[in-house]
Structure formats: C-alpha cells, structure tokens
Design a protein around this motif. Structure first.
Motif, PDB file in Angstrom:
ATOM      1  N   GLN A  13       0.804  -1.224   0.000  1.00 42.38           N
ATOM      2  CA  GLN A  13       0.000   0.000   0.000  1.00 42.38           C
ATOM      3  C   GLN A  13       0.835   1.271   0.000  1.00 42.38           C
ATOM      4  OE1 GLN A  13      -2.053  -1.076   3.473  1.00 42.38           O
ATOM      5  NE2 GLN A  13      -3.816  -1.934   2.411  1.00 42.38           N
ATOM      6  N   SER A  14       2.136   1.166   0.341  1.00 43.57           N
ATOM      7  CA  SER A  14       2.909   2.402   0.388  1.00 43.57           C
ATOM      8  C   SER A  14       3.095   2.929  -1.036  1.00 43.57           C
ATOM      9  CB  SER A  14       4.255   2.150   1.046  1.00 43.57           C
ATOM     10  OG  SER A  14       5.035   1.345   0.223  1.00 43.57           O
ATOM     11  N   GLN A  15       2.902   4.222  -1.203  1.00 46.66           N
ATOM     12  CA  GLN A  15       2.978   4.822  -2.534  1.00 46.66           C
ATOM     13  C   GLN A  15       4.295   5.561  -2.698  1.00 46.66           C
ATOM     14  OE1 GLN A  15      -0.921   6.424  -4.043  1.00 46.66           O
ATOM     15  NE2 GLN A  15      -1.249   6.716  -1.876  1.00 46.66           N
ATOM     16  N   ARG A  54      -4.428   7.497   5.527  1.00 47.25           N
ATOM     17  CA  ARG A  54      -3.621   6.556   6.294  1.00 47.25           C
ATOM     18  C   ARG A  54      -2.146   6.782   5.966  1.00 47.25           C
ATOM     19  NH1 ARG A  54      -3.169   0.657   6.297  1.00 47.25           N
ATOM     20  NH2 ARG A  54      -3.462   0.696   4.067  1.00 47.25           N
ATOM     21  N   ASN A  62      -5.572  11.404  -1.760  1.00 45.77           N
ATOM     22  CA  ASN A  62      -5.063  10.108  -1.340  1.00 45.77           C
ATOM     23  C   ASN A  62      -3.885   9.606  -2.150  1.00 45.77           C
ATOM     24  OD1 ASN A  62      -6.436   9.409   0.960  1.00 45.77           O
ATOM     25  ND2 ASN A  62      -8.245   8.770  -0.197  1.00 45.77           N
ATOM     26  N   PRO A  65       0.721   9.291   1.475  1.00 41.65           N
ATOM     27  CA  PRO A  65      -0.203   8.449   2.235  1.00 41.65           C
ATOM     28  C   PRO A  65      -0.183   7.013   1.718  1.00 41.65           C
ATOM     29  CG  PRO A  65      -1.406   9.900   0.766  1.00 41.65           C
ATOM     30  CD  PRO A  65       0.034  10.201   0.572  1.00 41.65           C
ATOM     31  N   LEU A  66      -0.735   6.099   2.505  1.00 40.91           N
ATOM     32  CA  LEU A  66      -0.846   4.713   2.041  1.00 40.91           C
ATOM     33  C   LEU A  66      -2.125   4.573   1.245  1.00 40.91           C
ATOM     34  CD1 LEU A  66       0.156   3.128   5.386  1.00 40.91           C
ATOM     35  CD2 LEU A  66       1.434   2.939   3.288  1.00 40.91           C
ATOM     36  N   ARG A  67      -2.079   3.687   0.261  1.00 38.15           N
ATOM     37  CA  ARG A  67      -3.276   3.481  -0.529  1.00 38.15           C
ATOM     38  C   ARG A  67      -4.334   2.786   0.327  1.00 38.15           C
ATOM     39  NH1 ARG A  67      -2.220  -0.330  -4.276  1.00 38.15           N
ATOM     40  NH2 ARG A  67      -0.517   0.784  -5.227  1.00 38.15           N
ATOM     41  N   ASN A  68      -5.580   3.200   0.170  1.00 40.07           N
ATOM     42  CA  ASN A  68      -6.631   2.587   0.986  1.00 40.07           C
ATOM     43  C   ASN A  68      -7.057   1.239   0.416  1.00 40.07           C
ATOM     44  OD1 ASN A  68      -7.078   4.264   3.172  1.00 40.07           O
ATOM     45  ND2 ASN A  68      -8.014   5.784   1.814  1.00 40.07           N
TER      46      ASN A  68
END
Lengths: 333, 407
Positions: free
Chosen positions: A49-51, B350, B378, B404-407
């Motif tokens: 999930q980290s972008q 997040r 986001n 941010p972290l992807r939801n």
C-alpha cells in the motif's frame, strides 16, 4: 500478479528476472521486496500500500523462503491474493515448495489470482535438448555428444550446466562445439557426499560409485573419513551375513529402518568371499591412512567400492596376482 | 614521537575520529598522528571520507608520526582523569621491523599500544580551491530538519544522501533528503528569492553521502552559531562540481574531505504540491506526537516492518487516530482537538506511522508549537510544517512531504 515456484532454482530465478525486466521496460520504476524470513507478516499489506513519490507504478517482490511458511503466513498470503493491487505488479517467488504447501488454501488462492509459472526440474531425457537450446540462445551450436558430456560432468545440475555454457559462450565459438573441444574446456564440477558414494556401491552400481570415489579424492574429503563411513556399513553387513536372520541382525546393529532394504539388497549381491575381501581391504586402508602400512588408502578403498557392488576384482578371478597395494597390516604385539 | 596532552585537549576531536573509522580494512581502523611544531594533526578515514583535525594545547617533546588503532586510543583517553597531563611516546622495542610500540603514561599507569610509523597511511588530497562558505548555525538548522528522510541502503544510491544547493551569491541554502516515500525540505532564503528558481547556474550543487552528513552534523554540534564552514574543491578549471569529485569542508581547525555521490538527485521541486490543499488543519505538535506514540504502542514500528495510522475526521474539530494490528481486532484509538484552516470536512487517510513520527520529532521542541497538516488527496503527498511560533531564523522554510498509504 505473478507466482513463480518450482524445485529448480535456476529456472525460478530466470523467470523472475524476466518478469522484473519486462516490468521495468513498461516503466515500473520502483521495486521493493518482502522476505518472508526477515520481515514481519503483519507488514506485508503495508509494503503493497505504500505509494512512491517518484514513480506511479511499482513492483513488490515477495520472496517465500522454505521454513518460514508456518500457520501465520496463511492469512496474510490469502489477503495478498484478494487485495486490490491497482496498477502495481506483485511477484511471488517460492523456491522449493514442498507438495504439502502446494495443497494449502493460500497457495491455491495465490495461484488462482495470478499468472502461475511452475519451474520444475528438467527430466533427464530432456536435458540434452535443453542444453542444446540454451547454447543456441547464447549464439553458438553444441553437438549432441558435447551436450551429453556437459550433462554428465554436471550431473544434471542446471546452474552448473548454465555456467559451463556461459563459459563456452565467452569464447564466442564460430563452428559447432563438439565433445573433443569441450573435453579441455570444461572442468568436472560435480560434488558428491561420502554417503551417496557408499549408497551407490551398496546399490550395485560399481562404475558410478568408483567415479564418485575418485571425485571425492579431488575434493576436500579425507580418506580416513571414508574408512570410518565404510566401517559403519561393513560391520553390520558382516554381522547380518553371519546371522540366520539378517533383518533382525541389522536392526540390532542400529541400522536405520530406511537403509535396511538397501543393505539386504547388497548382501544378496555380495557373497561371503567378497565381503571378507572388503573387510580385509578396509583393515588395510585403515592402517594405510594411519601410516602403519605401505600403500595408497584411496586405491584400497576403491577396491571396497567394487567388491561391495558384487564385482570380483581381477586377482580374485585368477587373472592377475594380488596387487602390491594390499599388504597385510603390520601387527603390533 | 613524544607528546604531552590532557584529556580535554584531545577528547572532542578523538570522538569524531572514532566515528569516522570503520573495520573494513586495516588502515580504516587506524588513526594517524603527526606531531610537529606545537600541534598534533590527527587523521582517520573509512576509505571514502577523511577527517583531519589539528589539536593545539599540547606539548610536542619530539616530532614524528605514528598510526595506532583508533578505538584503543579512544577508550584509553576517555578513561583518563581530567586535567591530568599525560605523556604519549615511543618506547624502544626489539625485533619486528616496521612496527613500533607507543606508551601512554601517567602516575603509575602505563598503556602500551602497537602501531606503525604511519608512512603507509593513505592521506587525504589537499583541496585548495575555495568554493563557498556557509554559516554554521544555518547549516545545522537545515540538516536537523532534513537528515531523517535520507534513505539507508536503497538500491537507488542517489537517495542514500542529502542534496545541498548553495546560492553562488550567498543568497540562500537548500537542503533536501528523500527516500522515495517521503521528502524533507529546508531552505534559508534571503532577499526574497523566488522559490521556483530553476536557474541551476546560480547554485553550487552537492550530493553528500549519508555518513558524511552524520559526521558533519556531529562536527557542527559543538561549534558556535556564527562560525563559518568553508568548502573547497580540487580543480579551478572545472566549471561546476559534479558527482565523483571530492570536496573538503573546513570548520575551525577540522577538515572533512568527502566524496560526492555520482548521480543526479530527482527533480524535487516538481514533487512539491503547488495547488491549495483539499484539507488542512493546525494542531499542537507535542500533543500530536504524544498521541501518535500512544496509539502506536501495540504495533511494532521498526523501519523494516512498518505499521500504519488512520487519520479520520468529520467536520467537527476533533481528529481521530486509529492504529490496528493487521488481521486482528486489537488496536488503539485516540482523539485530539484541531483547528481547521481550510476545507473542513470528511477526512480519511492513512500514513506510515514512522514517517509522521520522524517529521514531528524533527521540529525543535518548545512550548505551544503549532504544525499545519495539509492533505492534497489520497495519491499525493501530504505536507507537514511548523506555523507557529515563527521559525528561527525567520528566513527558514522547512516542511516534510509524506505519501499516504493506498486505501
């Protein structure tokens, strides 16, 4: 998402490299990796999930190491299969998955959600063709005889074969490479254990056992180690040969259950005179490596390989005199 | 060689030298001492950077040079009684050619250390062409605001360091560090310089490795705010300094020679969001940091195994923070007061908890520090910066961008 698994490390690695390179060509600039043995399973979703600030797409390389796939792995891996990956690429690499793991729910979930690449070992009958095709891909031609030589020298180890082919390719040969040229070019890169050599002799394959024996001499093994290993095999064999119940005799000599069948087979092949000659040779070799008798222990030990395989030595058939490297050990009073 | 010294004269320099040395090679474990005139020159290296300090306040009895193991010398000097005059001198030894033994002696205590004459110790290049000079206090402030975002051991080697841009006319300095997921930016500008200066020619660019930055920060720690750091390079003829070159930085009597990273740093100015934020709010720095540390208690936050924190709010002036253990119902939540400055409304985002903690910790601790948290969506980096009290010095502009972290 891609799942690459199999028992052949070279093929697994090359498949993964190909996927990574293809991703890079498509502009996937960022790559992060998750190792199942050092990273915490809880952080697996975070890795996905980290972008990135610098790239819009990334590749997550998940490496599953055998031994780290306990129960705790099941749920994160199932979640990984179900997660939304957006435009990102997930590459799961698993070397050496045992058949039990391949029946688990997480494996099925991963395989169902991804392009599955199973890199199983190349069967012996296809190995020659594989070697020739690989040589062709490297830009030179390999004759069948030469391919057979490589296969024999590397004992079917693909990584070693690939290295040999790369070495030949460095010389950029113009004409087809045949057996004769190869003989000088490639070394013998096989490696064996003493246990495998003894098992081979017990199985009755004298030629292969001898090849392993002389190869062991060129590697780091010491003759005394081999004497000790033979002693562990020959003494129970002697006891079993003298007993009316060989099976029971081997059990009471603490031979492991899995090897009893092998030893019983060897007893049938190897009559009492050959076994006694092998024991004599073992006593000589023992004395020779301690310096208590003259002669080369390696040659005496080679005789044991032949005798245990159930083949008579030339002097036993009366064709030759007993060779000079079998002196009786000196007796100490 | 023979010198008399006190612990106080040697200690601060020796500590820095000890940190530069490494155990890779024989010579990187050593410290080279050269006594001449009335001063002692100490040099250590790790193969990529050299630290050379001139120590005065010692008495040279006999000139000469020697190489000793730096860690041994450091341990001995650290344990000396204060203000005690101690002698370090060579003692005659038999046998072994090339080697020599040094004795450190005071009262009835003697330490004997093996060393060599130091002839083979690789010295640093003498870089003599001045490039520019920087105010130590300003540089220290910039480094403190940015060093935490440097990547460690990233395959993109240009991220394992910090970019410094120093205006050629002395009008400002920029320090930037990023690790791909966050970026820390700090700038001291004078004369109302415009931000989007893409005029590369007006600046000196340096991309320094992270170990050099750490050493530089240690060196700056003990210096006076008004002191000046001078930067030198090797060749007059080269128009600009590029990677692969070495530069030397001189503070007082200490010189740090370091290589530069041979690569281009990413275009960081393109990453800084220019538009107005979707949401932004002000919050007390200390309160936010304490609350984040509280909710993070249950989760393991090593850099390798990150955990996330949810920021949530409806239009009320309360921010809710939630930190869950993955795959379980365990977790922690807390709420604190915020003041919306733009776009109050539904907020769900997040972050990697470690990144937020690092950014907040870099802001100097004081009473009633307000930070502004600006969210741009986001899939764009959010910005954290101090808004009150005004930063010191007044020309400082520092912020941190966190993806941010992807939801």
């Amino acid at each position: 998402m891609y799942l690459v698994h199999g028992g052949e490390p070279l093929l697994v690695q090359e498949a993964c490299d190909a996927i990574i390179q293809a991703a890079q060509r498509q502009g996937v600039a960022e790559r992060s990796s998750f190792h199942s043995d050092t990273h915490d399973w809880e952080s697996l979703p975070m890795h996905l999930q980290s972008q990135s600030m610098l790239a819009s797409r990334k590749l997550l390389h998940v490496r599953l190491w055998p031994g780290s796939l306990k129960n705790r792995a099941a749920k994160p891996l199932q979640n990984l299969a179900a997660m939304d990956k957006g435009a990102d690429i997930v590459l799961v690499q698993a070397n050496d998955l045992n058949p039990a793991s391949q029946r688990t729910a997480w494996f099925k979930a991963l395989a169902g959600a991804s392009v599955e690449v199973a890199a199983s070992a190349v069967p012996a009958r296809e190995l020659i063709g594989w070697l020739m095709r690989r040589a062709e891909a490297k830009g030179f031609e390999l004759t069948e005889a030469a391919a057979k030589l490589i296969a024999a020298r590397t004992e079917g180890n693909l990584s070693a074969s690939a290295q040999e082919i790369d070495k030949i390719a460095l010389g950029a040969p113009a004409a087809p490479v045949d057996r004769k040229q190869l003989h000088e070019a490639i070394g013998d890169s096989t490696s064996f254990t003493i246990q495998r050599m003894i098992d081979c002799a017990l199985g009755g394959n004298a030629a292969r056992a001898l090849r392993m024996h002389w190869r062991l001499r060129n590697t780091a093994a010491s003759s005394y180690q081999i004497v000790a290993m033979w002693r562990f095999v020959l003494l129970p064999l002697q006891a079993a040969a003298a007993s009316p119940h060989p099976h029971r005799a081997l059990q009471s000599a603490r031979v492991s259950q899995s090897r009893i069948g092998l030893l019983i087979g060897a007893l049938e092949r190897c009559p009492a005179d050959l076994l006694n000659a092998a024991l004599d040779a073992l006593a000589s070799a023992d004395a020779q490596c301690k310096g208590a008798a003259l002669g080369d222990p390696w040659r005496t030990l080679a005789d044991i390989c032949v005798l245990v395989s159930g083949v008579k030595l030339p002097w036993q058939t009366g064709a030759y005199l007993k060779p000079p490297w079998h002196p009786q050990p000196r007796r100490y009073s | 060689m023979k010198i008399d010294f006190t612990k106080e004269a040697l200690m601060p320099f020796l500590g820095h030298n000890n940190e530069v040395s490494s155990t890779h090679q024989n010579f990187t474990k050593q410290i080279h001492l050269q006594a001449s005139g009335s001063e002692l020159v100490m040099t250590t290296t790790d193969g990529t950077m050299w630290l050379r300090s001139c120590v005065d306040g010692i008495t040279v009895q006999e000139q000469g040079s020697v190489s000793l193991v730096v860690q041994d010398l450091f341990k001995i000097v650290r344990g000396l009684p204060s203000e005690k005059v101690v002698s370090l001198g060579q003692i005659p030894t038999e046998g072994e050619a090339g080697g020599l033994t040094m004795r450190i002696q005071y009262d009835s205590v003697e330490y004997d250390l093996n060393g060599d004459t130091g002839e083979t110790f690789p010295g640093a290049k003498e870089l003599k062409v001045p490039v520019c000079s920087v105010n130590v206090g300003e540089l220290r402030t910039l480094l403190k605001h940015t060093y935490y975002a440097m990547a460690q051991k990233d395959v993109r080697h240009y991220l394992n360091g910090m970019k410094l841009e120093i205006a050629k006319d002395g009008d400002g300095i920029v320090a930037v560090a990023m690790d791909g997921h966050r970026m820390a930016f700090a700038e001291i500008a004078r004369e109302g310089e415009d931000d989007d200066s893409d005029q590369q020619d007006l600046h000196w660019h340096f991309l320094l490795p992270s170990k050099s930055i750490q050493t530089l920060m240690n060196l700056l720690e003990g210096e006076d705010d008004e002191a000046v750091l001078e930067i030198f390079r090797e060749d007059e003829n080269v128009k600009d300094i590029s990677g692969g070159d070495q530069i030397s930085m001189k503070i007082g009597k200490t010189v740090l020679v370091t290589r530069l990273i041979d690569a281009d740093f990413p275009e960081f100015r393109h990453i800084i969001p220019k538009q107005d934020p979707e949401h932004s709010f002000d919050v007390d720095n200390k309160m936010l940091l304490e609350n984040i540390q509280r909710v993070a208690l249950l989760s393991n936050t090593s850099p390798d195994n990150p955990t996330s924190v949810h920021f949530m709010s409806s239009s009320s002036d309360r921010l809710r923070m939630i930190c869950n253990r993955d795959n379980t119902k365990e977790g922690a939540k807390t709420e604190l007061d915020i003041t919306w400055t733009s776009g109050p409304g539904e907020l769900r985002i997040r972050y990697n908890i470690q990144y937020i903690k690092d950014a907040l910790s870099a802001i100097p601790e004081a009473q009633d520090v307000l930070v502004r948290f600006s969210v741009f969506g986001n899939d764009l980096a959010s910005r954290l910066e101090q808004v009150a009290p005004d930063p010191s010095p007044a020309s400082l502009r520092a912020f941190c961008l966190v993806m941010p972290l992807r939801n």
